[in-house]
Design an enzyme around this catalytic site. Structure first.
Site, short mmCIF file in Angstrom:
data_model
loop_
_atom_site.label_atom_id
_atom_site.label_comp_id
_atom_site.label_asym_id
_atom_site.label_seq_id
_atom_site.Cartn_x
_atom_site.Cartn_y
_atom_site.Cartn_z
N ARG A 97 -38.10 -1.83 26.75
CA ARG A 97 -38.45 -1.62 25.35
C ARG A 97 -39.60 -2.55 25.00
NH1 ARG A 97 -33.16 -4.44 22.35
NH2 ARG A 97 -33.13 -6.26 23.67
N GLU A 128 -36.87 -7.31 16.09
CA GLU A 128 -37.27 -8.58 16.70
C GLU A 128 -38.71 -8.57 17.21
OE1 GLU A 128 -34.33 -9.70 19.61
OE2 GLU A 128 -32.99 -10.46 18.06
N GLU A 174 -27.62 -9.45 13.25
CA GLU A 174 -26.90 -9.34 14.53
C GLU A 174 -26.22 -10.66 14.81
OE1 GLU A 174 -29.40 -8.34 17.87
OE2 GLU A 174 -30.38 -6.70 16.81
N TRP A 189 -27.43 -12.43 28.34
CA TRP A 189 -28.75 -12.94 28.73
C TRP A 189 -28.79 -14.45 28.96
CZ3 TRP A 189 -29.25 -16.10 24.66
CH2 TRP A 189 -28.79 -15.68 23.41
N GLU A 194 -27.85 -3.49 29.03
CA GLU A 194 -26.94 -4.47 28.41
C GLU A 194 -25.46 -4.12 28.59
OE1 GLU A 194 -29.37 -4.02 24.82
OE2 GLU A 194 -29.52 -6.19 24.76
#
Ligand code: GAL
Length: 703
Positions: free
Chosen positions: A144, A183, A340, A348, A388
């Site tokens: 992404r 983000e 979030e 991560w 993820e």
């Protein structure tokens, strides 16, 4: 380190910020859509990606959310290939169905624009929209954030998808707001972006002569004779060039965002707010610049590895999170959202440990204590395939609640219960810490001592001040400061003329300004001020930094804050005016520093200015914090609470909410200064006993 928290007094009836409702006043006043009740004042939420699942699954998920008292889902960010499967062919039916099914269960939607995940057809057809890495390689599909934030074609496509979404959902009664992209972080280093940067420089500096002078480009023959010679530099470049690039990056994020905001605003009801999810101390762009156009600020709060009470770069993680909440609250100087946060663990970190039982709830209440209006978990359920897969969720791969679900449901139940009492309340601080991105970057680019971390420097003031004052605002030096009794600038390295003017006025009006190391060294172009530190504040201070020393080993510091050491850095101060008081002196060390002033203060009318040239260890910083708060009449009214208990406060018109959270292992009993209402358990009480991760929400009426 101890986490003694002290309740602040109930100081006045005037709130410093706009009324703390989760929708800004301008939006709240819009008429409520017909037949749809207003959402609760404080929301529990989650990120949900219906496009990953068959429709038959949606009611099961939404029922489970409803049972957990979830009232908000964030949808849509990353779903571009589902909204526009091929160019010009849109499919929003699925999204509308998901929004309506959620809405029917009292779950309101925040829609994310999907621009952080451009589809494969797009980047294949328009490869110019892909960003270019620093080394010249083009980004590719398969991850992404592969887009170029400066590319006009990408902006046109982003405008199109955002406006199509707004046309479809801008009046949907269940859609309460929008998140632009996700983000902001990655930028592009291609030739067209470089040309835009050069044009940006032209707008800022007007003439090459001006730029050459301000950047002192005669040094190393950097002089430019044509705008098109100016490179993009992110490493060991000219400091003026480095700072300009960061400013360009920030302005470009702002216009990238504005492009989508305009598309939405054209069609959306004014009651729908617009935000973007930021990342705490992340320094990729100037958040004050990007936040200017937003209705509310929001951020993504992750612990990653470790726990609230574990050490992180010398400070407890709880201080990092607290300060990031305060930083985010400072972007708009009003309450904010946690868009979030982690349900247990992330994927991560080096070690993706789970938060302990009770810690997720404690973290949520800490956020609320600092002014959060919504707590939203990322994410509801992991995609069955995708990068993820290992991340924490509220529902497992089997579609059933994970053990943490019950704890999150408890948070939801509590937010519902406490919502009416929390509505319209906001933190209020007597102490502000000043922060600017140019200062952070400037120190980071020229650390001079490899361990000098400007965030850690800020935390070295924040932690002891927070313990005493109970609440801290983090704001820019150009913000209105009159409401503060004490303003502390730990590392205000780049000091603009406007900021200097504001600080001088603050002191002259009776405030107490404390400057920490490296303050007032640079001008707005990241060049050296011609007056030694603190530059334009030197006259006011009646002293200056005569010399600075990067330290191989800590050096002794002695004075009214006891015997201590300065680590990493020492600034030898000189006293230029007779009414300056020396608070601390360096002990015997490198000869230069021996016996020289390390901290000085000067009373100016009703105000005061102090300079601290030593970075003392915890004991010294605690004493310094005690001195500066007491001389500035910062009053903790509640009295001390036990080690490991944090107290936060939110002030309303008729009452104050105190939130107590125990992050210590032991159970703690806290005597309250007055009888208060126990918001979560009902009744009134004069003391509370909190187990490890225990939370109390108390309300005190204004007398
Ligand atoms: C955030 C991001 C989310 C998700 C999350 C995982 O940074 O916005 O999309 O990747 O991290 O922790």
């Amino acid at each position: 380190m101890k986490i003694v928290r002290v309740l602040a007094p109930l100081l006045s009836t005037t709130l410093p910020f706009a009324a703390a409702i989760y929708i800004p006043a301008a939006f709240a006043q819009a008429p409520a859509p017909k037949n749809v009740p207003a959402p609760p004042p404080i929301l529990l939420g989650t990120s949900w990606y219906p496009e990953w699942w068959p429709e038959s699954r949606w009611p099961i998920d939404l029922d489970l959310m409803q049972k957990a008292h979830i009232h908000m889902v964030r949808m849509g960010e990353f779903a571009w290939s589902s909204m526009e499967p091929s160019e010009g062919h849109y499919d929003f039916d699925w999204l509308e169905k998901a929004i309506d099914e959620a809405g029917a269960r009292g779950i309101y939607t925040v829609l994310g624009t999907p621009t952080a995940g451009p589809p494969a057809w797009l980047t294949q057809k328009y490869p110019e929209t892909l960003r270019t890495h620093k080394d010249g390689r083009k980004a590719r599909h398969g991850n992404r954030q592969q887009f170029n934030w400066d590319n006009p074609k990408y902006r046109a496509l982003a405008h199109d998808i955002a406006s199509r979404m707004a046309q479809r959902f801008g009046h949907n009664p269940y859609v309460i707001g929008w998140q632009i992209d996700n983000e902001y972080a990655k930028v592009s280093y291609d030739a067209a972006t470089q040309a835009d940067f050069q044009q940006w420089l032209k707008n800022r500096y007007g003439t090459l002569d001006n730029l050459n002078t301000r950047w002192t480009t005669a040094y190393w023959s950097q002089t430019y004779s044509n705008w098109n010679q100016v490179p993009i530099e992110t490493g060991y470049g000219n400091p003026g060039l480095l700072l300009s690039w960061k400013r360009f990056v920030s302005d470009t994020w702002r216009s990238y965002q504005k492009n989508q905001m305009d598309a939405i605003r054209q069609y959306a009801d004014p009651r729908q707010f617009i935000t973007t999810n930021m990342m705490g101390w992340f320094g990729g762009y100037d958040h004050y610049v990007v936040a200017k156009d937003l209705d509310i600020a929001s951020w993504d709060d992750y612990i990653g590895q470790g726990h609230l009470d574990a050490a992180h770069k010398g400070y407890l993680k709880i201080y990092w999170n607290d300060s990031e909440d305060d930083l985010t609250r400072g972007f708009k100087r009003k309450n904010f959202w946690v868009m979030e946060t982690q349900p247990g663990h992330v994927n991560w970190s080096e070690v993706n440990n789970d938060l302990n039982k009770g810690e997720v709830r404690a973290m949520a209440w800490l956020n609320i204590g600092h002014g959060a209006e919504t707590i939203s978990y990322w994410q509801w359920r992991s995609a069955l395939n995708g990068q993820e897969e290992y991340h924490g969720t509220l529902v497992g791969a089997d579609g059933k609640p994970v053990p943490l679900y019950t704890e999150v449901a408890q948070v939801g139940r509590e937010l519902e219960k406490a919502g009416p009492a929390l509505a319209g309340t906001t933190p209020k601080s007597q102490v502000a810490i000043l922060h600017t991105y140019p200062s952070f970057w400037a120190i980071d680019w020229q650390k001079h001592n490899k361990n000098y971390d400007p965030i850690v420097e800020l935390l070295s003031y924040y932690a002891p001040l927070r313990n005493i004052a109970q609440s801290i605002d983090i704001v820019q030096p150009t913000a209105p400061l009159d409401q503060y009794k004490l303003v502390v600038a730990p590392g205000l390295n780049v000091l603009s003329d406007a900021a200097a003017k504001n600080l001088i006025a603050y002191v002259r009006n009776g405030g107490h300004l404390v400057l920490g190391q490296r303050s007032g060294m640079k001008n707005s172009d990241n060049g050296l001020q011609t007056q030694l530190q603190p530059g334009p504040l030197t006259d006011l201070l009646g002293g200056r930094v005569a010399a600075y020393y990067a330290l191989e080993n800590p050096v002794p510091v002695e004075g009214q804050w006891g015997n201590n050491t300065s680590q990493l850095w020492a600034e030898m101060l000189s006293v230029d005016k007779p009414d300056v008081t020396v608070l601390e002196r360096f002990g015997k060390s490198n000869g230069w520093l021996d016996g020289q002033p390390a901290a000085i203060t000067r009373k100016v009318g009703k105000g005061r200015i102090t300079y601290i040239g030593a970075w003392m260890d915890d004991a010294g910083m605690e004493k310094a914090a005690a001195w500066m708060t007491s001389i500035s009449h910062v009053k903790p009214a509640f009295g001390p609470v036990p080690n490991g208990v944090e107290v936060d406060s939110r002030y309303g018109k008729d009452h104050t909410i105190f939130i107590l959270v125990n992050v210590s292992k032991a159970s703690q009993t806290i005597a309250l200064p007055a009888k208060m209402q126990d918001v979560l358990n009902g009744g009134t009480t004069q003391s509370v006993t909190l187990p490890n991760y225990g939370v109390a929400v108390l309300s005190e009426s204004k007398k």
